[in-house]
Write an enzyme that holds these catalytic residues in place. Structure first.
Site, PDB file in Angstrom:
ATOM      1  CG  ASP A   7     -16.737 -14.361  -8.787  1.00  0.00           C
ATOM      2  OD1 ASP A   7     -15.127 -13.470  -9.018  1.00  0.00           O
ATOM      3  OD2 ASP A   7     -17.799 -13.032  -8.890  1.00  0.00           O
ATOM      4  CG  ASP A   9     -15.115  -9.486  -4.256  1.00  0.00           C
ATOM      5  OD1 ASP A   9     -15.115  -9.589  -3.032  1.00  0.00           O
ATOM      6  OD2 ASP A   9     -14.014  -9.174  -5.420  1.00  0.00           O
ATOM      7  CG  ASP A 181     -21.137 -11.358  -9.103  1.00  0.00           C
ATOM      8  OD1 ASP A 181     -21.623 -10.134  -9.345  1.00  0.00           O
ATOM      9  OD2 ASP A 181     -20.352 -11.954  -9.374  1.00  0.00           O
TER      10      ASP A 181
END
Length: 221
Positions: A7, A9, A181
């Site tokens: 991922d 961001d 996250d």
């Protein structure tokens, strides 16, 4: 060769590139400071709550620049990279990707953020490929609409499965590691053989402990 998926961001970056794009537009007078900032924050809150309307958000993020040709936007993005994105790049994130590349893994960034914003960032990290939310183009301009399945929530699973089929069995989900996250990425974290929570949000942190998933930080130390 194994597949390593990242991922972007708040995983590889110490922030959100989509939200930063809004701040960039405001800084350079391309969007109304008060109204755009308030809407940008509200969309981001919806994202963190898992309630984001990604079609509406893409229209919002690109709205102020839809009158600009893609060639001009690419020049604008160069300034965005310098002013907003490079300061967000985590050195440990680059080291993580470098380590996977060194051991011969195929490295793929998957992001819900649209490809216009994320493609130069993925190049900066030196990964093999990017899967992002794809944008409709007409006569050299973005329309503000999404093409195909957004690379978001369960859409990430669909997009990765589509990509895997094109690879003719070079990789499998069972041999894939995915770093994220966000609780929004639980569908893909559940689908891969090795899920890794990276500086996870509160909901993902709790789930990772419950599932005994590996948890790491790219921001500490």
């Amino acid at each position: 060769m194994s597949l390593a998926v990242f991922d972007l961001d708040n995983t590889l970056l110490a922030g959100d590139s989509d939200h930063a794009w809004g701040d960039f537009l405001i800084l350079h007078g391309l969007a109304d400071a008060k109204k755009h900032a308030a809407a940008n924050d509200e969309f981001y809150r919806h994202y963190t709550e898992g309630k984001l309307d990604i079609n509406a958000y893409v229209r919002f993020t690109l709205g102020p620049v839809l009158h600009m040709q893609i060639s001009a936007l690419q020049q604008l993005h160069t300034k965005f990279m310098q002013e907003f994105i490079r300061p967000l790049i985590l050195p440990a994130a680059k080291e993580l990707i470098t380590g996977h590349l060194a051991q011969g893994d195929y490295c793929l960034i998957m992001s819900a953020t649209n490809g216009f914003i994320t493609a130069p960032i993925a190049s900066e990290f030196g990964v093999h490929e990017l899967l992002a939310t794809d944008l409709e183009i007409e006569k050299g301009f973005y329309t503000g609409s999404i093409v195909g399945v957004p690379c978001f929530q369960s859409g990430k699973v669909i997009r990765l499965e589509q990509w895997l089929r094109r690879q003719q069995d070079r990789f499998s989900l069972a041999d894939t590691v995915f770093y994220s996250d966000s609780y929004n990425d639980v569908p893909l974290l559940e689908a891969v053989g090795t899920p890794v929570a990276v500086d996870p949000d509160a909901k993902l942190s709790a789930l990772a402990r419950q599932r005994n998933w590996r948890v790491i930080s790219l921001r500490e130390g």
